[in-house]
Design a protein around this motif. Structure first.
Motif, PDB file in Angstrom:
ATOM      1  N   MET B   1       0.848  -1.185   0.000  1.00  0.00           N
ATOM      2  CA  MET B   1       0.000   0.000   0.000  1.00  0.00           C
ATOM      3  C   MET B   1       0.886   1.237   0.000  1.00  0.00           C
ATOM      4  SD  MET B   1      -1.595   2.541   1.977  1.00  0.00           S
ATOM      5  CE  MET B   1      -1.620   2.210   3.728  1.00  0.00           C
ATOM      6  N   LEU B   2       0.543   2.164  -0.884  1.00  0.00           N
ATOM      7  CA  LEU B   2       1.257   3.436  -0.917  1.00  0.00           C
ATOM      8  C   LEU B   2       0.250   4.561  -0.750  1.00  0.00           C
ATOM      9  CD1 LEU B   2       3.749   3.243  -3.942  1.00  0.00           C
ATOM     10  CD2 LEU B   2       4.296   3.045  -1.518  1.00  0.00           C
ATOM     11  N   LYS B   3       0.696   5.646  -0.142  1.00  0.00           N
ATOM     12  CA  LYS B   3      -0.161   6.833  -0.092  1.00  0.00           C
ATOM     13  C   LYS B   3      -0.276   7.416  -1.496  1.00  0.00           C
ATOM     14  CE  LYS B   3       1.121   8.086   4.598  1.00  0.00           C
ATOM     15  NZ  LYS B   3       2.020   8.883   5.409  1.00  0.00           N
ATOM     16  N   THR B   4      -1.357   8.138  -1.728  1.00  0.00           N
ATOM     17  CA  THR B   4      -1.594   8.713  -3.058  1.00  0.00           C
ATOM     18  C   THR B   4      -0.399   9.531  -3.530  1.00  0.00           C
ATOM     19  OG1 THR B   4      -3.950   8.815  -2.611  1.00  0.00           O
ATOM     20  CG2 THR B   4      -3.139  10.213  -4.385  1.00  0.00           C
ATOM     21  N   GLU B   5       0.135  10.364  -2.639  1.00  0.00           N
ATOM     22  CA  GLU B   5       1.216  11.261  -3.063  1.00  0.00           C
ATOM     23  C   GLU B   5       2.493  10.492  -3.410  1.00  0.00           C
ATOM     24  OE1 GLU B   5      -0.470  11.407  -0.229  1.00  0.00           O
ATOM     25  OE2 GLU B   5       0.818  11.753   1.511  1.00  0.00           O
ATOM     26  N   ILE B   6       2.718   9.350  -2.748  1.00  0.00           N
ATOM     27  CA  ILE B   6       3.918   8.556  -3.076  1.00  0.00           C
ATOM     28  C   ILE B   6       3.695   7.827  -4.397  1.00  0.00           C
ATOM     29  CG2 ILE B   6       5.502   6.746  -2.304  1.00  0.00           C
ATOM     30  CD1 ILE B   6       5.576   9.218  -0.544  1.00  0.00           C
ATOM     31  N   ASN B   7       2.467   7.322  -4.600  1.00  0.00           N
ATOM     32  CA  ASN B   7       2.157   6.666  -5.874  1.00  0.00           C
ATOM     33  C   ASN B   7       2.376   7.644  -7.033  1.00  0.00           C
ATOM     34  OD1 ASN B   7       1.355   4.319  -7.254  1.00  0.00           O
ATOM     35  ND2 ASN B   7      -0.747   5.087  -7.459  1.00  0.00           N
ATOM     36  N   GLU B   8       1.933   8.878  -6.853  1.00  0.00           N
ATOM     37  CA  GLU B   8       2.120   9.876  -7.918  1.00  0.00           C
ATOM     38  C   GLU B   8       3.603  10.226  -8.073  1.00  0.00           C
ATOM     39  OE1 GLU B   8      -0.546  13.076  -6.979  1.00  0.00           O
ATOM     40  OE2 GLU B   8      -2.310  11.904  -7.545  1.00  0.00           O
ATOM     41  N   LEU B   9       4.302  10.322  -6.960  1.00  0.00           N
ATOM     42  CA  LEU B   9       5.734  10.633  -7.017  1.00  0.00           C
ATOM     43  C   LEU B   9       6.486   9.608  -7.871  1.00  0.00           C
ATOM     44  CD1 LEU B   9       7.991  12.503  -5.460  1.00  0.00           C
ATOM     45  CD2 LEU B   9       8.413  10.383  -4.211  1.00  0.00           C
ATOM     46  N   LEU B  10       6.130   8.332  -7.698  1.00  0.00           N
ATOM     47  CA  LEU B  10       6.878   7.267  -8.371  1.00  0.00           C
ATOM     48  C   LEU B  10       6.426   7.020  -9.807  1.00  0.00           C
ATOM     49  CD1 LEU B  10       7.156   4.581  -5.519  1.00  0.00           C
ATOM     50  CD2 LEU B  10       8.758   6.378  -6.116  1.00  0.00           C
TER      51      LEU B  10
END
Lengths: 152, 428
Positions: B1-10
């Motif tokens: 599970m990733l937070k939304t902002e980390i998913n977008e970052l990557l």
């Protein structure tokens, strides 16, 4: 190909996928994992204490040296993953006992060994037979990272 | 599970994004060398990291990768003529060289120096192995050329194919790190594929569907070891290297060639997959090369004249339910590459990682994401050079080996996991 050709229109919904639509997928509450986190040595205990201060859904944290094994066994009753944290001085006997208890109950085991590969080789050997998933890392943040990823 | 902002970052790799800046610190594949086969051949449109570019090969054999659009009125240079020392826009005849420098503006007076003030964005384009590589970052930080073994061995020992995948790069890469799906999704291929079948390692794979995993750090990324039970209490190990940002090697099987992938973002919802097979010590046989061309092993069977696989989303990947029922393929889709791609594309253009339920056998994926995130943040916040940029980090190998229980794969295989010219790979 032996399957009769079907009209292409049947896959229109799959073709129409968009990134925005992903927000509506799996739109059901996602439960956490009941994780039992066990420090196998003193240095690992310090790490576990620091990690335990963060907010967790239901993860429970223990030091192998501080709790009788019978209590750990009792804690396994509603656990679905047991995560062992170790450094170079890991107690392999506790790991073995916990792994056996987990195997009897069908509980997944994982191990995080903190330190440089060469320094923790003994601990890696001690845990290898008992942790289905083992990570050797020099980065303490990995403990919290793995627990977060597992929704612990 | 990733937070939304980390998913977008990557997952976002366009210009100015943190992950885009990370990718721009590496040499990455831009084209297959076959796309520019000779001097003055037709130009090729290239979209990479969300930038629209045009690649061409001038009359002196120099490769150019420049902005696709003419500085004059913004028309595509793909319609242009590749002629002496440059490419000339089809609209008004402006001409550019491989550095993006405008050489001629025909409408200006003969003695005008206006063209010297016109320059398009340009990136270096260099052939190493079967691939044309580019570096899209700050020229001051440009690293040495790639030294991946598949691109270093003689041409007769290596083969590279290319395919378009309709998903974000990260979910494609994660498939390369995740060994646990092989015993399921690809189980049919282990028995029948000409580039896999007939090895002892396959028996270990098929006899033990619940491997144990071990993740260890490497200078350029990770090593992910999957172990299964072998005879006499030994373990059969399959060791997958991951080199940042998006290179993985599949562990070998017997004396078959070794394969691997490079995933390159076209934009945030599409990916070029460069797939290679090589043998460190011998030429590929004609039969092996033909099998690769036909889309066996980890290669794809593409629509002629394109890099789009025949088994694609528009035709439901030509799913064969009868073959699935018979157990010839686990998912009904032909070929390892499209078995992976079909499922990864089904996750959506960019999978929402806030909704996933990872399990502890996903440790390799968890660690790879963490390494990427930390590298992105260290580069963005402190200018730290990321792992995998140094060409020394490219000289890795995968391995398959049987070891006694007490031996650490990372210690026992220290030499086996290094590229060693002229030395065969370690395989079972």
């Amino acid at each position: 190909m032996t399957t009769p050709q079907r009209p292409i229109l049947l896959n229109s919904c799959a073709r129409a996928a968009t990134a925005e639509e992903a927000r509506f997928r799996i739109d059901r509450p996602i439960g956490g994992r009941a994780a039992l986190v066990l420090a196998l040595d003193d240095e690992a205990a310090d790490v576990v204490d620091r990690v335990a201060e963060k907010p967790w859904r239901g993860a429970r944290f223990f030091h192998a040296g501080d709790v009788p094994f019978s209590q750990l066994e009792a804690e396994l009753a509603d656990a679905d993953v047991a995560i062992m944290i170790a450094t170079a001085d890991a107690d392999g006997e506790v790991a073995a006992a916990l792994a056996r208890a987990c195997a009897e109950r069908g509980i997944m085991t994982a191990g995080l060994i903190l330190g440089e590969q060469l320094e923790v080789a003994g601990a890696v050997s001690a845990l290898r037979p008992y942790a289905r998933n083992l990570m050797v890392t020099s980065d303490e943040d990995d403990v919290a990272e793995v627990l977060t990823a597992l929704r612990a | 599970m990733l937070k939304t902002e980390i998913n977008e970052l990557l997952t976002h790799t366009g210009p100015g994004t943190p992950m885009g800046e990370l990718f721009r610190r590496y040499w990455i594949p831009a084209l297959h060398a076959e796309e520019l086969p000779e001097n003055d051949c037709p130009p090729v449109r290239v979209k990479i990291l969300s930038e629209r570019l045009i690649a061409f090969r001038d009359s002196e054999g120099k490769y150019g990768l420049i902005d696709e659009f003419c500085a004059h009125r913004g028309v595509s240079l793909w319609f242009g003529r590749v002629e002496e020392r440059g490419i000339r826009c089809a609209y008004h005849g402006w001409k550019y060289d491989v550095t993006g420098q405008c050489l001629e503006v025909p409408s200006e007076p003969e003695n005008s120096n206006f063209c010297s003030k016109v320059r398009l964005t340009a990136y270096p384009l260099v052939k190493v192995g079967d691939i044309l590589w580019t570096y899209m970052g700050d020229r001051e930080q440009q690293p040495g050329l790639p030294e991946f073994e598949f691109a270093q061995v003689p041409a007769e020992q290596t083969y590279t194919s290319k395919r378009w995948q309709e998903s974000n790069w990260l979910q494609a890469l994660e498939g390369g790190i995740d060994s646990s799906h092989v015993s399921w999704l690809h189980s049919g291929g282990l028995k029948s594929d000409p580039l896999f079948k007939g090895t002892k390692g396959n028996e270990y794979n098929l006899n033990d569907l619940r491997p144990f995993f071990e993740v260890a750090e490497a200078d350029g990324g990770l090593f992910v070891g999957a172990r299964r039970n072998a005879e006499n209490g030994n373990y059969y190990w399959r060791i997958t290297p991951y080199v940042m940002p998006s290179f993985t090697l599949v562990p070998p099987r017997g004396d078959h060639p070794v394969h691997g992938h490079f995933w390159v973002p076209i934009d945030d919802e599409n990916t070029w997959v460069y797939t290679f097979d090589y043998h460190p010590t011998r030429s590929l046989t004609p039969e092996e090369r033909q099998a690769m061309i036909e889309g066996h092993g980890v290669h794809s069977r593409n629509i002629p004249g394109t890099y789009r696989p025949m088994e694609n989303k528009d035709v439901d990947y030509l799913i064969d339910r009868e073959a699935q029922k018979r157990g010839e393929t686990f998912s009904g889709v032909r070929g390892i590459a499209q078995q992976d791609a079909s499922l990864q594309e089904s996750m959506g253009p960019i999978v929402d990682r806030t909704k996933e339920r990872l399990v502890s056998s996903d440790t390799g994926i968890i660690k790879a994401r963490q390494k990427l995130r930390k590298a992105v943040e260290a580069l963005r916040d402190e200018g730290v050079m990321p792992p995998g940029v140094d060409p020394a980090h490219h000289r890795v190998r995968s391995a398959a080996i049987v070891l006694p229980q007490e031996q650490s794969f990372i210690e026992a295989c220290r030499d086996d996991l290094r590229a060693r010219p002229g030395v065969a790979h370690t395989s079972v």
